[in-house]
Design a protein around this motif. Structure first.
Motif, short mmCIF file in Angstrom:
data_model
loop_
_atom_site.label_atom_id
_atom_site.label_comp_id
_atom_site.label_asym_id
_atom_site.label_seq_id
_atom_site.Cartn_x
_atom_site.Cartn_y
_atom_site.Cartn_z
N MET A 1 0.82 -1.30 0.05
CA MET A 1 0.03 0.03 -0.03
C MET A 1 0.95 1.12 -0.20
SD MET A 1 -2.70 -0.94 2.78
CE MET A 1 -4.29 -1.32 2.18
N SER A 2 1.02 1.68 -1.15
CA SER A 2 2.09 2.95 -1.14
C SER A 2 1.31 4.12 -0.51
CB SER A 2 2.44 3.12 -2.68
OG SER A 2 1.29 3.52 -3.31
N SER A 6 2.20 4.61 8.74
CA SER A 6 3.19 3.48 9.37
C SER A 6 2.54 2.46 9.97
CB SER A 6 4.00 4.32 10.49
OG SER A 6 3.12 4.50 11.34
N LEU A 7 1.22 2.33 9.95
CA LEU A 7 0.56 1.01 10.56
C LEU A 7 0.84 -0.10 9.78
CD1 LEU A 7 -1.76 0.23 12.62
CD2 LEU A 7 -3.54 0.73 10.68
N HIS A 157 -10.23 -0.70 -1.78
CA HIS A 157 -9.00 0.08 -2.32
C HIS A 157 -8.58 -1.02 -3.40
CE1 HIS A 157 -5.13 2.23 -3.27
NE2 HIS A 157 -5.93 3.37 -2.56
N PRO A 158 -8.17 -0.55 -4.70
CA PRO A 158 -7.36 -1.50 -5.53
C PRO A 158 -6.14 -2.00 -5.32
CG PRO A 158 -7.46 0.89 -6.33
CD PRO A 158 -8.30 0.78 -5.14
N SER A 177 -9.56 -0.15 6.86
CA SER A 177 -9.44 0.68 7.90
C SER A 177 -9.36 2.27 7.21
CB SER A 177 -8.08 0.64 8.45
OG SER A 177 -7.60 1.78 9.33
N MET A 178 -10.15 3.10 7.97
CA MET A 178 -10.26 4.48 7.28
C MET A 178 -8.77 5.24 7.72
SD MET A 178 -12.89 5.39 6.05
CE MET A 178 -12.73 7.18 5.79
N ALA A 179 -8.12 4.76 8.48
CA ALA A 179 -6.65 5.32 8.76
C ALA A 179 -6.04 4.84 7.68
CB ALA A 179 -6.15 4.69 10.06
N LEU A 180 -5.97 3.63 6.95
CA LEU A 180 -5.17 3.09 5.72
C LEU A 180 -5.96 3.51 4.37
CD1 LEU A 180 -4.26 -0.38 7.12
CD2 LEU A 180 -2.65 1.63 6.87
N CYS A 181 -6.81 2.98 4.10
CA CYS A 181 -7.25 2.78 2.55
C CYS A 181 -8.32 3.84 2.47
CB CYS A 181 -7.75 1.65 2.08
SG CYS A 181 -6.63 0.35 1.84
#
Length: 195
Positions: A1-2, A6-7, A157-158, A177-181
């Motif tokens: 996941m570019s 930092s998760l 997310h693709p 996760s909202m914090a990630l994707c």
């Protein structure tokens, strides 16, 4: 996941799926476009099981800890394949998962909690890697037979490969996760609108 926080770049396990079996599967994730296995040793698996609350392991296991890594990776792929088959509406072959369940050695024990109350706790065997992983196999079996399996989803997310169980009230969760994707999707939409 570019570009993700930092998760995913830390070595800490991800517990964002709202289901233990899916968190187990999510120990492989896409990081900067490449698959990343968060388990590089048997100790990593031990740490994950402890953090997930699925095992209280003795200080010394009666088998080489590297065998736990191999068996955990095997079980992870069994669960991933079953979830993907069921989501795709394909026939599901439960033979491999049933092998883990058949080798289980567990019993129930009455335990006193710190407040003096009583609760029933299942104690699992730890003589083999398969026995150590039996609580995960039981969670996976529960997931596969869940009457609301449609709530198991893959992140939209693709570039993401993570799974989750949608426990939201409206059942409209789209992201691992909202914090990630979720945040990355918002940023991408904002950039697209600015063009």
């Amino acid at each position: 996941m570019s570009g993700s926080p930092s998760l995913l770049t830390s070595n800490a396990p991800l517990f964002i799926a709202d289901h233990g079996a899916l968190d187990f599967v999510n120990t492989v994730a896409q990081v900067e476009g490449q698959p990343r296995d968060f388990w590089q040793s048997g100790e990593d698996v031990q740490h994950w099981l402890t953090h997930a609350g699925l095992a209280t392991l003795p200080d010394r296991l009666p088998f080489p800890v590297c065998e736990l890594l191999q068996e955990a990776r095997r079980l992870r792929e069994v669960i991933r394949r079953l979830v993907m088959q069921k989501k795709a509406g394909e026939a599901v072959d439960v033979t491999a998962l049933n092998r883990y369940l058949a080798e289980a050695r567990s019993y129930q024990q009455l335990v006193t909690d710190p407040q003096g109350g009583l609760r029933l706790e299942r104690i699992y065997g730890t003589q083999t890697p398969v026995q150590v992983l039996e609580p995960v196999a039981a969670l996976a079996a529960s997931l596969m037979s869940d009457p609301h399996f449609e709530l198991v989803r893959e992140c939209e997310h693709p570039e993401c490969t993570l799974w989750f169980y949608d426990r939201t009230k409206a059942h409209r969760r789209r992201w691992c996760s909202m914090a990630l994707c979720g945040n990355r999707a918002k940023v991408a939409r904002f950039r697209q609108q600015q063009k």
